[in-house]
Each structure stands twice: as C-alpha cells, then as structure tokens.
Design a protein around this motif. Structure first.
Motif, mmCIF file in Angstrom:
data_model
loop_
_atom_site.group_PDB
_atom_site.id
_atom_site.type_symbol
_atom_site.label_atom_id
_atom_site.label_comp_id
_atom_site.label_asym_id
_atom_site.label_seq_id
_atom_site.Cartn_x
_atom_site.Cartn_y
_atom_site.Cartn_z
ATOM 1 N N GLY A 173 9.586 -22.383 -2.817
ATOM 2 C CA GLY A 173 10.523 -21.532 -2.105
ATOM 3 C C GLY A 173 11.953 -22.032 -2.212
ATOM 4 O O GLY A 173 12.802 -21.685 -1.390
ATOM 5 N N ARG A 190 14.284 -23.156 2.592
ATOM 6 C CA ARG A 190 13.239 -22.279 2.047
ATOM 7 C C ARG A 190 13.259 -20.889 2.675
ATOM 8 O O ARG A 190 12.348 -20.092 2.443
ATOM 9 C CB ARG A 190 11.858 -22.925 2.269
ATOM 10 C CG ARG A 190 11.662 -24.161 1.406
ATOM 11 C CD ARG A 190 10.481 -25.021 1.856
ATOM 12 N NE ARG A 190 10.253 -26.095 0.894
ATOM 13 C CZ ARG A 190 10.931 -27.253 0.882
ATOM 14 N NH1 ARG A 190 11.865 -27.477 1.803
ATOM 15 N NH2 ARG A 190 10.666 -28.168 -0.036
ATOM 16 N N THR A 199 11.585 -15.246 5.138
ATOM 17 C CA THR A 199 12.510 -14.674 6.115
ATOM 18 C C THR A 199 12.130 -15.013 7.548
ATOM 19 O O THR A 199 12.775 -14.552 8.480
ATOM 20 C CB THR A 199 12.565 -13.138 5.969
ATOM 21 O OG1 THR A 199 11.240 -12.600 6.095
ATOM 22 C CG2 THR A 199 13.153 -12.744 4.615
ATOM 23 N N HIS A 232 13.101 -16.849 -4.648
ATOM 24 C CA HIS A 232 12.183 -16.306 -3.639
ATOM 25 C C HIS A 232 12.155 -17.206 -2.418
ATOM 26 O O HIS A 232 11.748 -18.363 -2.494
ATOM 27 C CB HIS A 232 10.778 -16.186 -4.220
ATOM 28 C CG HIS A 232 9.723 -15.902 -3.189
ATOM 29 N ND1 HIS A 232 9.708 -14.743 -2.448
ATOM 30 C CD2 HIS A 232 8.658 -16.642 -2.758
ATOM 31 C CE1 HIS A 232 8.680 -14.767 -1.611
ATOM 32 N NE2 HIS A 232 8.030 -15.909 -1.784
ATOM 33 N N ARG A 233 12.599 -16.679 -1.268
ATOM 34 C CA ARG A 233 12.607 -17.462 -0.033
ATOM 35 C C ARG A 233 12.015 -16.631 1.094
ATOM 36 O O ARG A 233 11.942 -15.404 1.028
ATOM 37 C CB ARG A 233 14.010 -17.917 0.318
ATOM 38 C CG ARG A 233 14.645 -18.747 -0.794
ATOM 39 C CD ARG A 233 15.997 -19.309 -0.417
ATOM 40 N NE ARG A 233 16.731 -19.714 -1.619
ATOM 41 C CZ ARG A 233 17.950 -20.194 -1.618
ATOM 42 N NH1 ARG A 233 18.605 -20.339 -0.473
ATOM 43 N NH2 ARG A 233 18.554 -20.521 -2.752
ATOM 44 N N HIS A 288 10.364 -22.957 -7.782
ATOM 45 C CA HIS A 288 9.989 -21.609 -7.393
ATOM 46 C C HIS A 288 8.810 -21.629 -6.431
ATOM 47 O O HIS A 288 8.811 -20.931 -5.408
ATOM 48 C CB HIS A 288 9.643 -20.786 -8.637
ATOM 49 C CG HIS A 288 9.164 -19.400 -8.323
ATOM 50 N ND1 HIS A 288 10.027 -18.371 -8.006
ATOM 51 C CD2 HIS A 288 7.900 -18.880 -8.256
ATOM 52 C CE1 HIS A 288 9.331 -17.273 -7.764
ATOM 53 N NE2 HIS A 288 8.046 -17.559 -7.909
#
Length: 389
Positions: A31, A65, A38, A35-36, A28
């Motif tokens: 990444g 990621r 953008t 949750h990654r 986590h």
C-alpha cells in the motif's frame, strides 16, 4: 513448503524479476504505491499488521498507506471505535491489527510466542506458578474496574504477591496479553491502559477455517514477492507451524524468481505484475520508525544494502525513520519538536535528483497534514555512506 515445490504460471514458466522490479511490487503490495486505503483498518491490513511499539511509528505506518486521514483518525479508531487493536502478536512484539482479526491471530501466535520466553521468565525470577496465576489475577482484578493504567500495573501485581522487579512486570503483562486475557484499551489521561479482551472486543469475531493458512495468505498478499523463510521470520512461528500454514495455501501461490532466489506471490498479485511495472518509476516514499516494510523479511538484502544496515538499525532494536526510492533505502530522517512544529533533517546516502527532492517536499507536506503540524526539512549527504556504496 520449506522451500517448496515450484508453483508456476499456466505455461509452465517462472517469471524472472530483477531487484528493482521486486521492490516495486513489494511497495505496491504494502500500500505504499498508487493504491492506498481510505480507512484505518484497511490501511493496517495492507501491511498484514502495523508494528506498534512506537507511537509515531504506528501513526505513520497507517498514514503512509492511506489517503485523506489524519493521526487523530488513527487514534480514534484505536481508542474509540475499537476497529483496530494494539497488542503483542508476531514475534512477540507490539502490533496494531484490525479488531476482527485480533482473536484468531492471538490464538494462533500467542502460546508459541509466550513459550519462547521460558529462559527469560526464569531469569526474571518468575516461577511456573506465577506464570499460571497471573491470568486469573488479571481476570479477577479487571472484573471490578474498566481499565488498568500502565503505571498501575506493578502495584496491582505486587498486591497479589507476584514479582515486579526489573522487567518482570512487563513480562507478566505481555504473557497475559499473548495468552488471550488482556489487550491495550483507550489511553487514560495520556497513559496507556490495559483492559480485558472480552470487555473490549465483541465475542462474535469471525474465525478463519484455517488460521495458519489465512495468516500466510495475508502475509504473501502484503509482502510478496517473499519466501517461506520470510513468512516464518515475520510471524516468529517455529517451522513446524509456519510450514503447514504456507503449504495449506500453495494452490493460491505463484512462483517468481528474483535473481536466483525463488519467491512467491498470491495469484491475484501475480496477475497485476505488468500493470504495476508499467506504472511510475523513481517513486520516493518517506516512512516512519519501525515501518513494516523494513521488518517483514528474514533478510533486508534487497531493500537495504549491507553497508547501510547500521544506518537504519544501529542496535538496541531501533529501526529508524527512512526514505525509500523505488523501494530501496536511500536515506534516514530525524525530527526535533519546535514551537512552530517539527524540524526534520534528512540524511541521504546518495545524491538525490531534483525530482526526488521535489517528491520529498510533497511527502513531508503530506506527513505534516496527517500529523496536523508544520514540518520544515533540510537535506544532508552522508558522504561516507555514499563513497562506500
């Protein structure tokens, strides 16, 4: 904080984690979970920095990621937007870092990493005079042109009477980069190029009040649960520099225990432990070569069992592309380029469930989309590794 005083939650207890929980938290933090990022710089920052000696490695290091990006976006960020920069940083190795962090990271790490190479410098026949003169040479040479291709570096150094035999060219290039003169610029005709940092990046980058503490903060946010020894390994800094850096942010840290080992997380990350552990289990991820997840710790005993170490690192400094299941190594993968795209062979160290194989399909479909190519893959079991496990 060499091993440091205990940093505890408000009730005075230390959270106990098992190996699987620690690995899920690390995924986590990196990444590599739900949750990654953008955008490219945010994807790089999730790992603290992205190892960058291998092109596929740095592309997938960002791609795994982030969401919605392609490899072209990563190269545009590096070559055109200049929002990420490639240079020698942690442990004196190549990394991608966000452009806004380049100068302060280099000022913290560069001299210490260059100083570690004194014996290597002497072995290459590079004198103290050569070492001192190369910085002014590159400044003057590149004041007359925009870039220097990698294949042009040796001739340029030779013209100034600087040594170029063996690895001397690479060593002097690395020195000039770590000491704040050069960085990698945009590729030119498919070749790497080197440029003056002052020409490539804005000079008004923000500087943390305490760069050491900020680097420690970035590390534990990206790699926690981890130890101060892990931070020292990741940076390559001597204890005299790494210990004060961790001490400076001790008030932001929470201690957890993984087995009998004390480890630390940022306060923010510790507050999300229950949410992360309540999330999906048996998550499979496919990572590229030299992924930071495998290179961020002094020891790999949590994520890579001892009998598998040579499967992921057979020597020569190469860290192979890998497959993780809930953060632990369960396989590697190799690729061959075909006219129709990439042919991939996945070698696993245990039998994968139908669900895990379905996740493999999704992972390679996403990697194919990211690389803008078609990937066909097949599965093989390393029976020797499976038996020894």
């Amino acid at each position: 904080m060499s091993e440091g005083p205990d940093v505890m939650p408000g009730d005075g207890t230390v959270r106990q984690l098992n190996r699987n929980e620690a690995l899920r938290l690390r995924l986590h933090a990196q990444g590599l979970g739900a949750h990654r990022a953008t955008d490219v710089p945010s994807g790089v920052r999730l790992a603290g920095a992205i190892q960058a000696q291998d092109r596929l490695g740095w592309l997938l290091g960002v791609g795994t990621r982030t969401t919605g990006l392609t490899a072209s976006d990563v190269e545009r960020a590096r070559n055109v937007d200049r929002s990420v920069v490639r240079n020698w940083f942690m442990r004196g190795t190549l990394h991608l870092v966000p452009a806004e962090d380049h100068r302060w990271m280099l000022s913290l790490l560069g001299e210490a990493m260059d100083a570690k190479a004194l014996k290597r410098r002497a072995d290459l026949g590079i004198s103290d005079e050569d070492h001192a003169r190369v910085l002014d040479f590159f400044r003057e040479y590149l004041s007359r042109r925009d870039w220097l291709k990698r294949t042009e570096v040796a001739d340029a150094l030779r013209s100034a009477g600087l040594p170029v035999e063996g690895q001397a060219t690479r060593h002097l290039l690395r020195t000039a980069s770590m000491l704040g003169v050069l960085c990698f610029g945009a590729d030119q005709d498919g070749e790497e190029s080197h440029v003056l940092i002052d020409h490539w990046l804005p000079k008004e980058e923000s500087q943390p009040a305490d760069p050491g503490a900020e680097l420690a903060r970035r590390y534990f946010a990206a790699y926690g649960p981890a130890t101060p020894a892990d931070f020292r390994w990741w940076t390559g800094l001597p204890a005299a520099q790494s210990r004060p850096a961790v001490d400076a942010m001790i008030d932001e840290m929470i201690e957890v225990r993984v087995g009998n080992t004390p480890m630390w997380m940022t306060q923010e990350a510790s507050e999300g432990i229950d949410d992360v552990l309540a999330g999906p289990e048996h998550v499979l991820r496919v990572l590229g070569p030299f992924d930071p997840y495998l290179l961020g710790y002094a020891k790999r005993d949590l994520d890579v069992r001892e009998h598998l170490l040579k499967r992921i690192n057979a020597g020569g400094g190469m860290i192979r592309s890998c497959v993780l299941l809930d953060g632990r190594l369960v396989g590697t993968w190799d690729r061959k380029r075909r006219a129709s795209g990439l042919s991939v062979t996945v070698t696993t160290f245990e039998e994968l469930s139908d669900d895990a194989q379905a996740q493999l399909e999704v992972e390679f479909a996403e990697i194919g989309r990211f690389l803008e190519t078609v990937i066909s893959w097949s599965l093989a079991l390393d029976r020797d590794a499976a038996k020894s496990g």
